[in-house]
Design a protein around this motif. Structure first.
Motif, PDB file in Angstrom:
ATOM      1  N   HIS A 180       5.662   3.521  -0.490  1.00  0.00           N
ATOM      2  CA  HIS A 180       4.963   2.249  -0.678  1.00  0.00           C
ATOM      3  C   HIS A 180       5.519   1.248   0.332  1.00  0.00           C
ATOM      4  CE1 HIS A 180       4.354  -1.755  -2.506  1.00  0.00           C
ATOM      5  NE2 HIS A 180       3.177  -1.247  -2.805  1.00  0.00           N
TER       6      HIS A 180
ATOM      7  N   HIS B 248      10.279   4.447  -2.370  1.00  0.00           N
ATOM      8  CA  HIS B 248       9.753   5.707  -2.894  1.00  0.00           C
ATOM      9  C   HIS B 248      10.548   6.118  -4.122  1.00  0.00           C
ATOM     10  CE1 HIS B 248      12.911   7.492  -0.311  1.00  0.00           C
ATOM     11  NE2 HIS B 248      12.921   8.446  -1.214  1.00  0.00           N
TER      12      HIS B 248
ATOM     13  N   MET C 212       4.655  -2.084  -6.075  1.00  0.00           N
ATOM     14  CA  MET C 212       4.472  -0.643  -6.111  1.00  0.00           C
ATOM     15  C   MET C 212       3.873  -0.213  -7.452  1.00  0.00           C
ATOM     16  SD  MET C 212       7.268   2.409  -5.493  1.00  0.00           S
ATOM     17  CE  MET C 212       8.172   2.011  -6.967  1.00  0.00           C
TER      18      MET C 212
ATOM     19  N   ALA D 223       0.234  -1.073  -7.441  1.00  0.00           N
ATOM     20  CA  ALA D 223      -0.496  -0.146  -6.583  1.00  0.00           C
ATOM     21  C   ALA D 223      -0.659   1.225  -7.244  1.00  0.00           C
ATOM     22  CB  ALA D 223       0.200  -0.006  -5.229  1.00  0.00           C
TER      23      ALA D 223
ATOM     24  N   ARG E 132       0.837  -1.195   0.000  1.00  0.00           N
ATOM     25  CA  ARG E 132       0.000   0.000   0.000  1.00  0.00           C
ATOM     26  C   ARG E 132       0.875   1.249   0.000  1.00  0.00           C
ATOM     27  NH1 ARG E 132       1.326  -1.469   4.754  1.00  0.00           N
ATOM     28  NH2 ARG E 132       1.483  -0.071   6.530  1.00  0.00           N
ATOM     29  N   PHE E 133       0.313   2.310  -0.529  1.00  0.00           N
ATOM     30  CA  PHE E 133       0.957   3.613  -0.443  1.00  0.00           C
ATOM     31  C   PHE E 133       0.460   4.311   0.813  1.00  0.00           C
ATOM     32  CE2 PHE E 133       1.882   3.242  -4.973  1.00  0.00           C
ATOM     33  CZ  PHE E 133       3.143   3.811  -5.025  1.00  0.00           C
TER      34      PHE E 133
END
Length: 148
Positions: free
Chosen positions: A15, A91, A48, A51, A9-10
């Protein structure tokens, strides 16, 4: 075919991807074998992208291309061990037309175990660098950390 949902999840620009250390990840001493950190980082980067709404497989199968790791600088700080619960925090630190720079940390709670700077270049099916798809760039732009 429907894409699987992301497992991580972010939270803001970062992430988070959780995982557990299994026996197969460790060496004789029960410590995570150094090369397995690369697998953890790859899984987190792939998640990531999911997502962020990016379907790598569809882009590749459509002839668009895929990411290839051009450079990775990894620093190990402390060992992970069998049964540890880890989190890979990722990130985006830079976005260029044909590449993205991702900073990643492997954490056990608040303890930093490893960190890496990864440059992934978007390449054509023949392996030549090419511009990332416009919708990928649009998905990434709001996620780039400014000033890191």
């Amino acid at each position: 075919m429907h894409a699987l949902p992301a497992l991580g999840r972010f939270e803001g620009l970062e992430h988070y991807f959780g995982l557990r250390v299994y026996f197969e990840d460790t060496d004789l001493t029960g410590v995570v074998y150094h090369a397995n950190y690369l697998r953890y980082l790859e899984r987190a980067r792939s998640d990531m992208l999911l997502a962020a709404g990016i379907d790598q497989r569809a882009t590749f199968e459509g002839g668009g291309g895929a990411y290839a790791v051009r450079d990775i600088a990894m620093r190990y700080r402390a060992p992970a061990r069998l049964s540890d619960e880890l989190v890979v925090v990722s990130h985006l630190s830079a976005l260029r037309p044909a590449a993205v720079i991702i900073q990643q940390r492997v954490m056990r709670g608040t303890l930093l175990l490893a960190e890496a700077d990864v440059e992934a270049v978007f390449v054509s099916p023949t392996g030549r660098p090419r511009r990332q798809p416009a919708h990928w760039m649009a998905a990434f732009e709001p996620l780039v950390s400014k000033g890191n």
